[in-house]
Structure formats: structure tokens, C-alpha cells
Motif scaffolding. Structure first.
Motif, PDB file in Angstrom:
ATOM      1  N   PRO A  48      -6.673   8.686   0.906  1.00  0.00           N
ATOM      2  CA  PRO A  48      -6.276   9.631   1.729  1.00  0.00           C
ATOM      3  C   PRO A  48      -5.480   9.731   2.640  1.00  0.00           C
ATOM      4  O   PRO A  48      -4.813   8.343   2.757  1.00  0.00           O
ATOM      5  CB  PRO A  48      -7.782   9.195   2.864  1.00  0.00           C
ATOM      6  CG  PRO A  48      -8.518   8.368   1.600  1.00  0.00           C
ATOM      7  CD  PRO A  48      -7.775   7.514   0.943  1.00  0.00           C
ATOM      8  N   SER A  49      -5.023  10.372   3.349  1.00  0.00           N
ATOM      9  CA  SER A  49      -3.890  11.206   4.068  1.00  0.00           C
ATOM     10  C   SER A  49      -4.471   9.887   6.157  1.00  0.00           C
ATOM     11  O   SER A  49      -3.525   9.274   6.431  1.00  0.00           O
ATOM     12  CB  SER A  49      -3.417  12.179   4.605  1.00  0.00           C
ATOM     13  OG  SER A  49      -3.281  12.713   3.486  1.00  0.00           O
ATOM     14  N   GLU A  50      -5.362   9.925   6.161  1.00  0.00           N
ATOM     15  CA  GLU A  50      -5.409   9.028   7.529  1.00  0.00           C
ATOM     16  C   GLU A  50      -5.278   7.986   7.288  1.00  0.00           C
ATOM     17  O   GLU A  50      -4.485   7.017   7.780  1.00  0.00           O
ATOM     18  CB  GLU A  50      -6.659   8.793   7.862  1.00  0.00           C
ATOM     19  CG  GLU A  50      -7.423   8.464   9.018  1.00  0.00           C
ATOM     20  CD  GLU A  50      -8.739   8.774   9.510  1.00  0.00           C
ATOM     21  OE1 GLU A  50      -9.643   8.173  10.546  1.00  0.00           O
ATOM     22  OE2 GLU A  50      -9.867   9.254   8.668  1.00  0.00           O
ATOM     23  N   ASP A  51      -5.335   7.041   5.615  1.00  0.00           N
ATOM     24  CA  ASP A  51      -5.229   5.930   6.022  1.00  0.00           C
ATOM     25  C   ASP A  51      -3.515   5.625   5.141  1.00  0.00           C
ATOM     26  O   ASP A  51      -2.901   4.340   6.329  1.00  0.00           O
ATOM     27  CB  ASP A  51      -5.753   4.840   4.378  1.00  0.00           C
ATOM     28  CG  ASP A  51      -7.654   4.672   4.214  1.00  0.00           C
ATOM     29  OD1 ASP A  51      -7.292   4.942   5.400  1.00  0.00           O
ATOM     30  OD2 ASP A  51      -7.870   5.103   3.885  1.00  0.00           O
ATOM     31  N   VAL A  52      -2.946   6.396   5.073  1.00  0.00           N
ATOM     32  CA  VAL A  52      -1.499   6.548   5.475  1.00  0.00           C
ATOM     33  C   VAL A  52      -0.797   6.383   5.939  1.00  0.00           C
ATOM     34  O   VAL A  52       0.152   5.724   6.432  1.00  0.00           O
ATOM     35  CB  VAL A  52      -0.894   7.501   4.121  1.00  0.00           C
ATOM     36  CG1 VAL A  52       0.367   7.400   4.301  1.00  0.00           C
ATOM     37  CG2 VAL A  52      -1.396   7.694   2.762  1.00  0.00           C
ATOM     38  N   ILE A  53      -1.519   7.273   7.024  1.00  0.00           N
ATOM     39  CA  ILE A  53      -0.901   7.593   8.751  1.00  0.00           C
ATOM     40  C   ILE A  53      -0.687   6.266   9.539  1.00  0.00           C
ATOM     41  O   ILE A  53       0.058   5.734  10.093  1.00  0.00           O
ATOM     42  CB  ILE A  53      -1.459   8.481   9.069  1.00  0.00           C
ATOM     43  CG1 ILE A  53      -1.087   9.699   8.637  1.00  0.00           C
ATOM     44  CG2 ILE A  53      -0.376   9.065  10.545  1.00  0.00           C
ATOM     45  CD1 ILE A  53      -0.901  11.192   9.102  1.00  0.00           C
ATOM     46  N   GLN A  54      -1.847   5.341   9.308  1.00  0.00           N
ATOM     47  CA  GLN A  54      -2.025   4.329   9.955  1.00  0.00           C
ATOM     48  C   GLN A  54      -1.331   3.345   9.886  1.00  0.00           C
ATOM     49  O   GLN A  54      -1.454   2.493   9.761  1.00  0.00           O
ATOM     50  CB  GLN A  54      -3.508   3.554   9.686  1.00  0.00           C
ATOM     51  CG  GLN A  54      -5.114   5.215  10.281  1.00  0.00           C
ATOM     52  CD  GLN A  54      -6.163   4.411  10.451  1.00  0.00           C
ATOM     53  OE1 GLN A  54      -6.577   3.873   9.675  1.00  0.00           O
ATOM     54  NE2 GLN A  54      -7.144   5.635  11.015  1.00  0.00           N
ATOM     55  N   THR A  55      -1.249   3.458   8.403  1.00  0.00           N
ATOM     56  CA  THR A  55      -0.815   2.039   7.833  1.00  0.00           C
ATOM     57  C   THR A  55       0.660   2.200   8.434  1.00  0.00           C
ATOM     58  O   THR A  55       1.703   1.439   8.395  1.00  0.00           O
ATOM     59  CB  THR A  55      -0.545   1.767   6.312  1.00  0.00           C
ATOM     60  OG1 THR A  55      -1.508   2.125   5.908  1.00  0.00           O
ATOM     61  CG2 THR A  55       0.693   0.710   5.564  1.00  0.00           C
ATOM     62  N   GLN A  56       1.532   3.130   8.487  1.00  0.00           N
ATOM     63  CA  GLN A  56       2.501   3.970   8.485  1.00  0.00           C
ATOM     64  C   GLN A  56       2.438   3.160  10.116  1.00  0.00           C
ATOM     65  O   GLN A  56       4.074   2.351  10.231  1.00  0.00           O
ATOM     66  CB  GLN A  56       3.051   4.888   8.518  1.00  0.00           C
ATOM     67  CG  GLN A  56       3.432   5.454   6.845  1.00  0.00           C
ATOM     68  CD  GLN A  56       3.778   6.957   6.491  1.00  0.00           C
ATOM     69  OE1 GLN A  56       3.104   7.481   7.475  1.00  0.00           O
ATOM     70  NE2 GLN A  56       4.781   6.963   5.465  1.00  0.00           N
ATOM     71  N   PHE A  61       0.943  -1.171   0.138  1.00  0.00           N
ATOM     72  CA  PHE A  61      -0.124  -0.390  -0.308  1.00  0.00           C
ATOM     73  C   PHE A  61       0.742   1.254  -0.141  1.00  0.00           C
ATOM     74  O   PHE A  61       0.737   1.855  -0.998  1.00  0.00           O
ATOM     75  CB  PHE A  61      -0.987   0.335   1.392  1.00  0.00           C
ATOM     76  CG  PHE A  61      -1.306   1.513   1.697  1.00  0.00           C
ATOM     77  CD1 PHE A  61      -2.720   1.550   0.727  1.00  0.00           C
ATOM     78  CD2 PHE A  61      -1.495   1.808   2.920  1.00  0.00           C
ATOM     79  CE1 PHE A  61      -3.282   2.940   0.628  1.00  0.00           C
ATOM     80  CE2 PHE A  61      -2.065   3.429   2.769  1.00  0.00           C
ATOM     81  CZ  PHE A  61      -2.978   3.855   1.620  1.00  0.00           C
ATOM     82  N   LEU A  62       2.232   1.377   0.540  1.00  0.00           N
ATOM     83  CA  LEU A  62       2.867   2.690   0.983  1.00  0.00           C
ATOM     84  C   LEU A  62       3.458   2.830  -0.170  1.00  0.00           C
ATOM     85  O   LEU A  62       3.814   4.091  -0.721  1.00  0.00           O
ATOM     86  CB  LEU A  62       3.567   2.142   2.230  1.00  0.00           C
ATOM     87  CG  LEU A  62       3.047   2.286   3.344  1.00  0.00           C
ATOM     88  CD1 LEU A  62       4.190   2.176   4.358  1.00  0.00           C
ATOM     89  CD2 LEU A  62       2.455   3.797   3.801  1.00  0.00           C
ATOM     90  N   GLN A  63       4.178   1.754  -0.634  1.00  0.00           N
ATOM     91  CA  GLN A  63       4.853   2.137  -1.952  1.00  0.00           C
ATOM     92  C   GLN A  63       3.923   1.765  -3.270  1.00  0.00           C
ATOM     93  O   GLN A  63       4.340   3.054  -4.318  1.00  0.00           O
ATOM     94  CB  GLN A  63       5.591   0.564  -2.694  1.00  0.00           C
ATOM     95  CG  GLN A  63       6.394  -0.066  -1.607  1.00  0.00           C
ATOM     96  CD  GLN A  63       7.533   0.995  -1.531  1.00  0.00           C
ATOM     97  OE1 GLN A  63       8.755   2.336  -2.780  1.00  0.00           O
ATOM     98  NE2 GLN A  63       7.770   1.532  -0.391  1.00  0.00           N
ATOM     99  N   CYS A  64       2.672   1.842  -3.419  1.00  0.00           N
ATOM    100  CA  CYS A  64       1.531   2.080  -4.629  1.00  0.00           C
ATOM    101  C   CYS A  64       0.773   2.293  -5.147  1.00  0.00           C
ATOM    102  O   CYS A  64       0.134   2.982  -5.359  1.00  0.00           O
ATOM    103  CB  CYS A  64       1.751  -0.060  -5.606  1.00  0.00           C
ATOM    104  SG  CYS A  64       2.996  -1.033  -5.302  1.00  0.00           S
ATOM    105  N   TYR A  65       0.156   2.625  -3.593  1.00  0.00           N
ATOM    106  CA  TYR A  65      -1.424   3.122  -3.276  1.00  0.00           C
ATOM    107  C   TYR A  65      -1.470   4.842  -2.370  1.00  0.00           C
ATOM    108  O   TYR A  65      -2.451   5.139  -2.142  1.00  0.00           O
ATOM    109  CB  TYR A  65      -2.980   2.306  -2.693  1.00  0.00           C
ATOM    110  CG  TYR A  65      -2.017   1.294  -4.317  1.00  0.00           C
ATOM    111  CD1 TYR A  65      -2.955   1.347  -5.082  1.00  0.00           C
ATOM    112  CD2 TYR A  65      -2.364   0.214  -3.285  1.00  0.00           C
ATOM    113  CE1 TYR A  65      -3.251   0.665  -6.074  1.00  0.00           C
ATOM    114  CE2 TYR A  65      -2.573  -0.892  -4.764  1.00  0.00           C
ATOM    115  CZ  TYR A  65      -2.694  -1.579  -5.855  1.00  0.00           C
ATOM    116  OH  TYR A  65      -3.135  -2.410  -6.255  1.00  0.00           O
TER     117      TYR A  65
END
Length: 767
Positions: free
Chosen positions: A472-480, A463-467
Motif C-alpha cells: 500500500p502507498s501508505e506504508d511506502v510513504i511512512q517508510t520514506q 522494504f523500499l527496494q524489494c516490496y
């Protein structure tokens, strides 16, 4: 300020005219058309790669951008580039009359509908004509129509703006046309009988300021109302989808627009509302929201009233006013039903369901009224309504909520996989790119529960590399944050902190994201302090975590766990147990995730073990193991097996303990949790040591069991070392030194004792 026409649009019209005249060769067709279409398409058609450019330059086309887009392309006329021809066309518009002639000739670029009476020679035009409904044709038609609607004052202002717009190209035009002079912008000033410095010329052109900066162009009409609305609508879409605030460059641009005296559209108030809301400024956001909808109500009917209530409800919920949020959302639902606005109604019901999952006490009245029914009934209703309204994003979110509910209740995992596969198929077939974050987070969570840590890590990285760029920034921060937790479980603390610091600082300008990120970072640091036995530093971090508002039940749960673990490290078992009992009561009342309840139950069994009464935790550990096996939460199951093993050791059932631990240990290692592996290896070492004690002195069986106990202690020490657990390392060294001493190997025993002291000294130095 013109409603549509600007000098930059005249430049685009000139380029379209050149293309229609056939002077653009085939090799330059695609680049020229791509440039034109990129500035004519609607805002939502822009790609994410153009976000920074749009935020910096807006939707206007400077003369420098026109030059860079055309100067490298040769035209059909030998020795002339497309830029040379465009420059000539712009400078031939050398009077207000010439500007009118330019717009009067625009209809010649469009196809005329064939009525059967036209001359056959007219059907073979000398230039390329555009369909009236094509993007270029529609732009030409609207530009010509808007020019005919202009009043004389607005038309003269457009002419003056064009003079300022093309002024930077005067030097280039002089090289191509030596006869050009300082008054070439108006052919009337070049007449012999006209005085360029006379009263009339000063009256017409005396106020001109050839300022080509962005602020100067704003003052001189290079931004139309249409451009401003597009820019603001674009910012609204960017703030709503990724969830970030207005960029700094855009904020300065909005301030420049306000200072220039231009008419600001009402949507600017909505932009201010979103920015103030995400920055945590409750009074300003509340005021801007009311101002925006007051403006819209004056010009439209009450069809937008439900959206005002919807925004108000979400605003109240984000600032902790939960009862007011529920009241506003109930009114939103009633208004949406009255106006037959199904998208708003479905979204409101979905939001109310998600809100109820985390705030059960606020939903008591709604549950009595039967607005949503049970959770499964609510999800079934939302799925049906989303399909009816073709709201595919809502349907995808509802399917993921269904999978999450299945996992939370401990139901069949295959049902959760079924919902995830349906959501994934829907995202692919309907191209719902913004839903990939939630989908992959759910996939990572379910594999983490199944004990397949490598697969859970792969989904986070994918997810972090491709999408990440289109989510949304919320999903990115939660994944990180999730990937940082997984790194911390492996003992890779520095990499975990680095992963947390990789979060986009622009996203952290939003208060809610910043609080979420700060809390997760604090929990990571607190756990590291606990492992290092830095209890005073842990108290300081815990006080900061408890003082900061989180609003996320999962984070509150994690803070409660680390607080209990801090008291355990201090040896205050009574206080730790009372906090745990309160936590279990709250989890049961809130119908929390079964994973959280099982972790709390196992922690209770481990408290009894550390307090010296492991048998009191037997029923709790056995029940947790049974529920974890039923829900297929394998990491919790292996930890429960370890707790049961501690109880068996206390009853001297060493052989049963060894068999139990050895059977689950290979699968437990797949969880890539150093603390869990160290706990199980420690239990295994105690089991082998107990069996050695039951064997005859000097027998081969005793030596074999002591050797296996030493191997298990070494493995436990390695796992404790990875997570920097000082007490665990010291305990393993102490046990190893004891075994060496009992075997009569005083040299190795002294080495282990020295290493024990070195670990203690190193911990004091770090502290």
C-alpha cells in the motif's frame, strides 16, 4: 452494447481456432498461449507490471496488438506467419452469414464427453480439442453461448463493429489477396447484380465510420459490459490495495465511456466514491456512496447493507466526524452479526480497535458497553476470530498490533519480537505480500528503540527496494518519511529532503497521504531552521503546521515538541515549560506510547538545565532513565543519563559524571543521532573540565583532563556541525577558546574566537 462479445474477442477466438488446427508450431506455442491467457484470466490474476497497460488500454485487444503478438511467429505453412493466417481467417468472415457460421463451428473445438457409443475414429480428432473446463474451452463455450443469445439487432451491430475493427488491415490483406477491393468486408456487395451505392447498402452500411481511435472504438462496440465491469473492478482493487486515486488516463477513459452513451455499470459510482473520498471531496464521495448502494439494493438483497455502513464509517472518520463514524461502525457490527457475515464483523472490530488507539475520548461509551473489552482482550478475540475465518491478512495485522501494544506499554521486548516473528512466518506461508510494509516498519521501529540504527535503516531500505511495488502507498510513504528522519538525525539534510521528494506523485494525489507527507516535510524543515537559528522562518513553518489538519497523534506530538524547542531557542523557558506540562498531561490521559512520554520527561529535565536549575530535573531524569531501562528504549536511556550527568555537574560530582558518560557513550554512538552524541560529548567535556579545576595547578593530572576536555569539545563540535546547529558550534568554540586562554595559548584562543565569529557571520548570511 453487447454483454460479452466484441470484435477483439472474435480476434482471440480466431487465434484459438488456429492453435486448435495445429498451424502454430511448437516454437510459437508458449508465446501465443501466454498472449491468450493474459487476456482471459480474471483481473486479480494480473501482475503489477501490467498495471499501467491496463489503465491505459483497458481489457480490449486492438488489431495492432494482435498483429504484434503474432507477426513474428512462423506458422506450420511455409512462407506464412501466424498473423497471415489470422488475417485470412478474419477476412473470410465476409458476411453476417459467415459470422454465424464461424460461431456455429466453435463447438467443434471442444471435447465431447465419451458415452461409450461413439465411433472409435471420432476419438482421434484431426485437430487439437480443448477441455470444456479449461480456460480456453470455457472462453469458447461462453462466446458461443452469448452469440446464440444475441438478438438480431445486437448481432448486426457486432458484425458492423467487426468490419470497423479489421478495417486498418485492408492494405495488408490486399497485398496477400490482390482480388480484394474496397467492398471486401461484405461479399454481397461484390456480387455483379448488387449495387454497392444503392439504397439497401446505404441503409445497412451508410452509418459506418471507420474511426480506429479509442473513442471511435467505444462508439462502435469494441467494449462490452463485461469488459467495463472488469475494468472498473480492477480500478476498485487498485484503489483499495495501494490506496491511490484513479489514474488520469483511466479518468479520461471513464469520461469517454460516459459520453459515448454506453451503459455504465453501477460499480462506476463506487469508483467515483473512492476517487472523491481520496481527493478530499466529502460531498461528492458521500453522494456517490449513497448512489452506489441504492443501485445495489435494487438488484440484490440486504446482504450488502453492512458494507455500506462500513464504508460510511471509514468515510466519516477520515473527514473528522468521529462520533458519527463510531455510530455507523456500531451499526455495522450489529448488522454483520445479524447477517452472520464474519469477515465484515472481524474487519469492523479490528478497525474499531485501531480507531480507539488514537481517539480514546470517542470510545468511552463503547468501553462502558464492553464491545471490545481491554486492549489485550480485544487483540486475543481478533486473533481467534481471524483464525476461525481464515482471514490471514487480519491475523497478520493483529499480531503486529499486539507487538505495537507491547512496545507502547513498555513491556518485555521479547514478546514484541515473538509477535513479529509470528506475523513474518504467516506472511511468508500465506503469501500476504501487502503486509510486508507494516511488518518491516515495525521491525525498523523496534531496532531503532534498541539503539541499533544500522539495522533499522536496513529494514527501511529493504522494504523500499524489494516490496514497495506491491505494498500500500501508505506504508511506502511512512517508510520514506522514517528513513528521511533517520538521515536528518545524521545531519544529512539534503539527502533527507531528496528522500522525501522521491515519493510517488500519483500517491500524493490522495489527500490524506499528501497531508501526511507535507506535515513530515514541514517538521524536517522546521528542525533544520531551529538548528540554523533561523527562528523567524521557524515561526512561519510552525504556523503552517498548526493550521493544517493532521489527524495523526504522532505528528501532533512532533509538532508540539518542535514548538517547545522553538520557545527554548528564544529563551522563553516559562512558556516552553507550560506547553510541556500540558503535553505531558495530554499524553498521560491518552495513554500514549511510553517513548513519547519519556522524551517529554527528558525535555523537561533539559529545560531546567538550560534555565540554570538542573537539580530540579533530577527526579524527572532519574525516573525517565529507570523506565527507559525497563522498556529497553536505549536512545532515551542514554539521553536520560546525559541529563543526570548535567545534574551531577551542578553538584560538582565531576568524576561520577565522567564515569557515567564514558560507560554509555560507545552504545550511544550506535544510535547514529548527532544531537544525542553532541549532548553527551558536551557533558563529558564539562566533567573533564571540572576534574581539571579540582586538580592542582600545573600538575600532570590537570593537563591530562584539559586535553581530554578539548578532545570531547572537538567531537561535540563535529557532531553539532553535521546537524548544522549554530548555537552548539558557537558554545563549543567559546568553551575551547576559554580553555586555550586559561592555558596561556593566546594564538589558539584567538583562532577559536575568530572561528566563533565566522560561524556567527555565516549564520547571518544564510538567514
Amino acid at each position: 452494447m453487447s454483454r460479452h462479445l466484441t470484435p477483439s474477442k472474435i480476434g482471440l477466438l480466431g487465434l484459438i481456432r488456429l492453435y486448435s488446427d495445429g498451424v502454430v508450431p511448437s516454437s510459437a506455442t508458449i508465446p501465443i498461449l501466454s498472449f491468450l491467457i493474459s487476456h482471459l484470466l480474471p483481473v486479480h490474476s494480473k501482475t503489477s507490471k501490467e498495471d499501467d497497460t491496463i489503465s491505459r488500454d483497458g481489457f480490449t485487444v486492438s488489431i495492432q496488438k494482435l498483429q504484434s503478438a503474432t507477426i513474428s511467429h512462423a506458422s506450420a505453412i511455409p512462407g506464412r506467419t501466424v498473423w497471415d493466417l489470422l488475417l485470412k481467417l478474419l477476412w473470410t468472415i465476409n458476411s453476417l452469414d459467415a459470422l454465424h457460421a464461424f460461431f456455429n463451428e466453435l463447438p467443434l473445438l471442444l471435447e465431447k464427453p465419451y458415452d461409450g457409443n461413439a465411433d472409435p475414429s471420432d476419438l482421434r480428432p484431426k485437430r487439437m480439442l480443448f477441455s470444456r473446463n479449461s480456460p480456453l474451452g470455457a472462453f469458447v463455450r461462453r462466446s458461443q453461448l452469448e452469440f446464440t443469445r444475441l438478438q438480431f439487432h445486437d448481432g448486426s451491430n457486432l458484425w458492423k463493429s467487426l468490419i470497423i475493427y479489421r478495417a486498418p488491415t485492408l492494405a495488408v490483406w490486399k497485398r496477400r489477396n490482390p482480388a480484394a477491393g474496397p467492398y471486401s468486408y461484405d461479399s454481397n456487395l461484390q456480387a455483379e447484380s448488387f449495387d454497392p451505392n444503392g439504397t439497401l447498402s446505404n441503409l445497412v452500411y451508410g452509418s459506418l465510420s471507420f474511426d480506429s481511435s479509442k473513442d471511435g472504438m467505444l462508439k462502435h462496440g469494441n467494449t462490452s459490459t463485461d469488459d467495463m465491469e472488469k475494468l472498473l473492478d480492477y480500478q476498485v482493487s487498485r484503489m483499495q490495495r495501494p490506496g491511490n486515486r484513479v489514474p488520469q488516463a483511466m479518468q479520461s477513459q471513464l469520461r469517454a465511456m460516459a459520453k459515448s452513451g454506453l451503459t455504465i455499470p453501477s460499480v462506476a459510482s463506487y469508483v467515483h466514491f473512492l476517487d472523491a473520498w481520496k481527493s478530499g471531496d466529502y460531498p461528492s464521495s458521500f453522494d456517490s456512496l449513497h448512489r452506489y448502494f441504492d443501485y445495489t439494493m435494487q438488484s440484490r438483497d440486504r446482504s450488502l447493507y453492512q458494507y455500506a455502513l462500513l464504508n460510511l464509517a471509514i468515510l466519516q472518520a477520515d473527514f473528522g466526524c468521529f462520533s458519527e463514524a463510531v455510530t455507523a461502525m456500531q451499526e455495522t457490527i450489529a448488522t454483520a452479526r445479524e447477517n452472520h457475515d464474519m469477515p465484515c464483523l472481524n474487519y469492523s472490530l479490528s478497525w474499531l480497535y485501531q480507531f480507539g488507539r488514537t481517539h480514546l475520548e470517542e470510545m468511552a461509551e463503547i468501553q462502558k458497553n464492553g464491545v471490545l473489552g481491554s486492549e489485550k482482550e480485544a487483540l486475543s478475540f481478533l486473533k481467534a476470530k481471524a483464525k476461525e475465518s481464515n482471514m490471514w491478512t487480519l491475523l497478520s495485522t493483529t499480531l503486529l498490533s499486539e507487538a505495537k501494544l507491547t512496545l507502547s506499554n513498555g513491556d518485555n521486548v521479547s514478546q514484541a519480537f515473538e509477535s513479529i516473528v509470528k506475523a513474518s512466518h504467516l506472511n511468508v506461508t500465506k503469501n500476504i505480500t501487502e503486509a510486508y510494509g507494516g511488518l518491516m516498519l515495525m521491525q525498523s521501529s523496534i531496532f531503532d528503540r534498541l539503539g541499533v540504527a544500522c539495522q533499522a535503516w536496513s529494514y527501511c531500505e529493504l522494504f523500499l527496494q524489494c516490496y514497495a511495488g506491491q505494498s500500500p502507498s501508505e506504508d511506502v510513504i511512512q517508510t520514506q518519511c522514517k528513513s528521511a528522519y533517520m538521515l536528518a538525525r545524521k545531519g544529512r539534510w539534503e539527502e533527507a529532503i531528496s528522500r522525501m521528494n522521491e515519493v510517488d506523485h500519483e500517491a500524493l494525489r490522495t489527500l490524506r497521504y499528501q497531508q501526511f507527507w507535507t506535515t513530515n516535510l514541514g517538521i524536517l524543515k522546521l528542525r533544520r531552521h531551529l538548528h540554523r537559528d533561523e527562528l523567524d522562518a521557524g515561526d512561519h513553518v510552525l504556523a503552517q503546521l498548526q493550521a493544517a489538519p493532521t489527524g495523526v497523534p504522532e505528528l501532533q506530538y512532533n509538532i508540539s515538541l518542535v514548538e517547545i524547542q522553538l520557545h527554548l531557542r528564544r529563551g522563553d523557558y516559562t512558556h516552553a515549560l507550560s506547553l510541556l506540562e500540558q503535553l505531558l498531561t495530554d499524553l498521560n490521559q491518552q495513554e500514549a506510547d511510553i517513548f513519547q512520554r519519556l522524551k517529554a520527561m527528558i525535555l523537561k529535565a533539559r529545560i531546567y538545565d538550560q534555565a540554570g536549575v538542573p537539580q530540579k530535573g533530577f527526579s524527572v531524569a532519574l525516573r525517565a532513565a529507570s523506565l527507559a531501562h525497563k522498556a529497553r528504549i536505549l536512545p532515551v536511556l542514554w539521553e536520560a543519563v546525559g541529563a543526570i550527568g548535567r545534574v551531577l555537574i551542578s553538584t560538582k560530582e565531576f568524576e561520577a559524571t565522567v564515569r557515567l558518560i564514558e560507560n554509555v557513550l560507545p552504545q550511544a554512538l550506535e544510535c547514529e543521532d548527532c544531537d544525542l552524541a553532541a549532548y553527551l560529548f558536551s557533558c563529558l567535556a564539562d566533567g573533564h573540565m571540572g576534574m581539571a579545576g579540582q586538580a592542582k595547578g600545573g600538575s600532570l593530572q590537570r593537563k591530562e583532563k584539559l586535553t581530554k576536555a578539548l578532545e570531547a569539545l572537538d567531537r561535540a563540535f563535529e557532531e553539532f556541525s553535521r546537524i548544522e546547529d549554530i548555537r552548539g558550534q558557537c558554545e563549543m568554540m567559546a568553551k575551547k577558546a576559554t580553555i586555550m586562554h586559561r592555558n596561556g595559548d593566546s594564538v589558539l584562543a584567538n583562532d577559536c574566537a575568530a572561528k566563533y565569529l565566522d560561524i556567527k557571520k555565516a549564520a547571518k548570511v544564510q538567514d
